[in-house]
Scaffold this active site. Structure first.
Site, PDB file in Angstrom:
ATOM      1  N   GLU A  44       0.840  -1.202   0.000  1.00 22.54           N
ATOM      2  CA  GLU A  44       0.000   0.000   0.000  1.00 22.54           C
ATOM      3  C   GLU A  44       0.876   1.254   0.000  1.00 22.54           C
ATOM      4  O   GLU A  44       1.850   1.342   0.750  1.00 22.54           O
ATOM      5  CB  GLU A  44      -0.913  -0.007   1.227  1.00 22.54           C
ATOM      6  N   LYS A 118      -9.476   2.721  -3.067  1.00 23.73           N
ATOM      7  CA  LYS A 118      -9.864   2.155  -1.772  1.00 23.73           C
ATOM      8  C   LYS A 118     -11.217   2.707  -1.333  1.00 23.73           C
ATOM      9  O   LYS A 118     -11.413   3.928  -1.255  1.00 23.73           O
ATOM     10  CB  LYS A 118      -8.781   2.487  -0.741  1.00 23.73           C
ATOM     11  N   CYS A 155      -6.013  -2.839   2.067  1.00 21.83           N
ATOM     12  CA  CYS A 155      -5.829  -2.742   3.518  1.00 21.83           C
ATOM     13  C   CYS A 155      -7.147  -2.825   4.299  1.00 21.83           C
ATOM     14  O   CYS A 155      -7.738  -3.883   4.405  1.00 21.83           O
ATOM     15  CB  CYS A 155      -5.042  -1.481   3.854  1.00 21.83           C
TER      16      CYS A 155
END
Length: 280
Positions: A44, A118, A155
């Protein structure tokens, strides 16, 4: 003969500046390719520190356009040079003041295929992400690559099962989950959530984490990157918890059909009964 995809994950320590971090990632991609990897995923926000440990507008300077920014262009050249699919998580500027936590997907011939932004953005101590990112607006795309259909989930997304399922329904065979997750907060979940997602959705999951303690805070990133198969078992060992590592594993894609024929989770779904899940 089995239908194998050789896939790689890259976990790295922060090197101290963007240029050297990018160079280290390019070197790691070359290492993966030299071991026969056909697809590789970086961690990430790969070219920076995990700056979300603090709330400081100076770190907006890490943003780039995707695909028109310099790092995407560089990685397109790297992908073509090595004939490898690259998943590259970066800090994206869509327009002035509008920023996303984004992964670019580049095919083995260097073509930019698209991006995932994300969707789920945390705001807890040491992970002040709402200061830096807008929630994603790309949905849950699946990309047709030289190694087949792949997806990305970034994540904190991994705590939300709905996106995992959306990627499976769209035909993903491998889903990469690049992360920056720390020892004290989430380690007890690290070997639980991604293998469970692989089982529930009957695909491979590549879980990537960075390593080390960075100057911005006391988050101890514990590495341990790994691949989980659709039975929830690790493919080989997880990476170390304290050093840079390139994890290269052979993923037997025939196992997907075998598991799906056995369990038939997609056949037995009841979407007609799931309306309350998406109610505000």
């Amino acid at each position: 003969m089995s239908n194998l995809v050789r896939a790689a994950l890259v976990q790295q320590r922060w090197t101290g500046d963007k240029d050297s971090m990018t160079a280290a990632a390019v070197e790691a991609i070359a290492s993966a390719a030299s071991q026969g990897a056909q697809v590789v995923c970086l961690q990430e926000l790969f070219y920076g520190p995990y700056f979300c440990q603090v709330q400081d507008a100076d770190y907006y300077s890490y943003t780039e356009g995707i695909p028109d920014g310099p790092t995407t262009k560089l990685l397109q050249e790297v992908a073509e040079r090595h004939g490898i699919v690259i998943v590259a998580p970066m800090y994206e500027e869509e327009q002035a003041g509008v920023y996303y936590n984004t992964a670019a997907v580049i095919d083995a011939d260097g073509r930019y295929l698209g991006k995932y932004r994300k969707n789920h953005i945390p705001q807890v101590k040491g992970f002040w992400e709402k200061f830096y990112f807008r929630p994603g607006n790309t949905g849950y795309p699946v990309f047709d690559t030289a190694v087949g259909r792949i997806g990305v989930y970034i994540c904190y997304d991994r705590h939300f099962p709905e996106g995992w399922r959306a990627l499976g329904l769209a035909g993903a065979k491998i889903v990469f989950n690049p992360s920056a997750t720390s020892r004290g907060l989430s380690q007890y979940l690290w070997r639980l959530e991604q293998p469970a997602a692989a089982v529930a959705n009957e695909y491979y999951v590549g879980a990537i984490n960075r390593v080390g303690v960075e100057p911005l805070g006391d988050n101890d990133f514990y590495g341990q990157s790994y691949f989980a198969d659709p039975r929830g078992e690790l493919v080989g060992d997880a990476a170390a918890d304290d050093k840079d590592e390139v994890v290269v594993r052979d993923l037997d894609m025939d196992k997907l059909s075998a598991v799906r024929d056995l369990w038939q989770f997609y056949r037995d779904r009841r979407p007609d009964s799931y309306d309350p899940i998406v109610a505000p």
